[in-house]
Write an enzyme that holds these catalytic residues in place. Structure first.
Site, PDB file in Angstrom:
ATOM      1  CG  HIS B  51      46.833  36.010  42.873  1.00 39.48           C
ATOM      2  ND1 HIS B  51      47.015  37.697  42.690  1.00 39.48           N
ATOM      3  CD2 HIS B  51      48.178  34.735  42.496  1.00 39.48           C
ATOM      4  CE1 HIS B  51      48.371  36.942  41.777  1.00 39.48           C
ATOM      5  NE2 HIS B  51      49.262  36.173  41.751  1.00 39.48           N
ATOM      6  CD  GLU B  53      43.260  38.930  45.889  1.00 43.27           C
ATOM      7  OE1 GLU B  53      43.645  37.470  45.737  1.00 43.27           O
ATOM      8  OE2 GLU B  53      43.531  40.172  45.988  1.00 43.27           O
ATOM      9  CB  CYS B  81      47.343  42.167  41.758  1.00 42.53           C
ATOM     10  SG  CYS B  81      47.202  40.443  40.624  1.00 42.53           S
ATOM     11  CB  CYS B  84      42.835  39.385  42.184  1.00 41.80           C
ATOM     12  SG  CYS B  84      43.612  38.883  42.312  1.00 41.80           S
TER      13      CYS B  84
END
Lengths: 154, 154
Positions: B51, B53, B81, B84
């Site tokens: 992801h 991040e 999410c 993260c």
């Protein structure tokens, strides 16, 4: 069989401590074969995301050439933290087996309770404040994404 | 200034879609300087943990030579999410700013609600079952860890 993998992953976690890593390890197994192994590398690699489960999931996905771990089981020396639990849900293995519990981890100074508590709060009220900055363009990436998916589908 | 970084990170997310990635990007900023940037690489890198991040946090820690992001802010094109969010708590930046909300993401098919709901359940009752396998050795890695910490401290 589960007990044998669990004993192996606990042994890996202890060995990782002797090598200067954190006391955590994980194995990804499919059809009785180890696909990937990972041990905590946070301090050695200067990577706060390098928990054993994340290391093992990334390696297993590399080996399988897939971003999903269908039909795989993950054996963990300790119950996964919320970050790893999120990673497990994105990777979609079949099952997870773990040895030590989050209580055992907390007793050794690895406490996930703060993160669980923070997850449940509204973003702006967290100890690391998460601040919504409204902007007209916010959903533009999603619109481009949906446009691409539509192009692929038709 | 926040609005400028937010506009930039939203533009990066849209650009990432045009390059075949997911509609997400993140920037790590300290003292007005970009330390690292990341965009979603899940499908391109076959890495479910990639992801935006996570990519940005790993890169920022590499650049800073630290597993902590002290005094850094993270700008995200979308609300993080649970995975993260966990990574953010382990990395300890000062603040997080985000553009799109989890509702915007859900409307585009990226729904975190399942993971939040699963996090709240006892491990064995999750849709990916997480099974405790009791073993005498379970806490041995922690005992070795505590032994090492004691050796370092005295």
């Amino acid at each position: 069989m589960h007990e044998a993998w669990i004993r192996q992953v606990v042994g890996m976690a202890a060995e990782n401590v002797r090598r200067g890593g954190g006391p955590f390890a994980a194995l990804v197994v499919r059809d009785g074969i180890v696909i990937a192994a990972g041990a905590n590398q946070v301090t050695r690699a200067n990577d706060p995301t390098a928990h054993a489960e994340i290391v093992a999931i990334r390696e297993a996905c590399r080996v399988l050439g897939s971003f999903q771990l269908a039909d795989c089981d993950i054996y963990c020396s300790c119950e996964p933290c919320p970050m790893c639990l999120g990673a497990i849900y994105w990777a979609r293995p079949a099952r997870v087996y773990f040895a030590a519990t989050h209580c055992d981890a907390a007793a050794a100074g690895f406490d996930d309770a703060l993160i669980y508590e923070q997850l449940a709060r509204p973003p702006a009220e967290r100890s690391i404040p998460m601040i919504h900055v409204a902007t007209d363009a916010a959903t533009q990436p999603f619109q481009e994404w949906i446009g691409q998916v539509d192009k692929l589908a038709y």
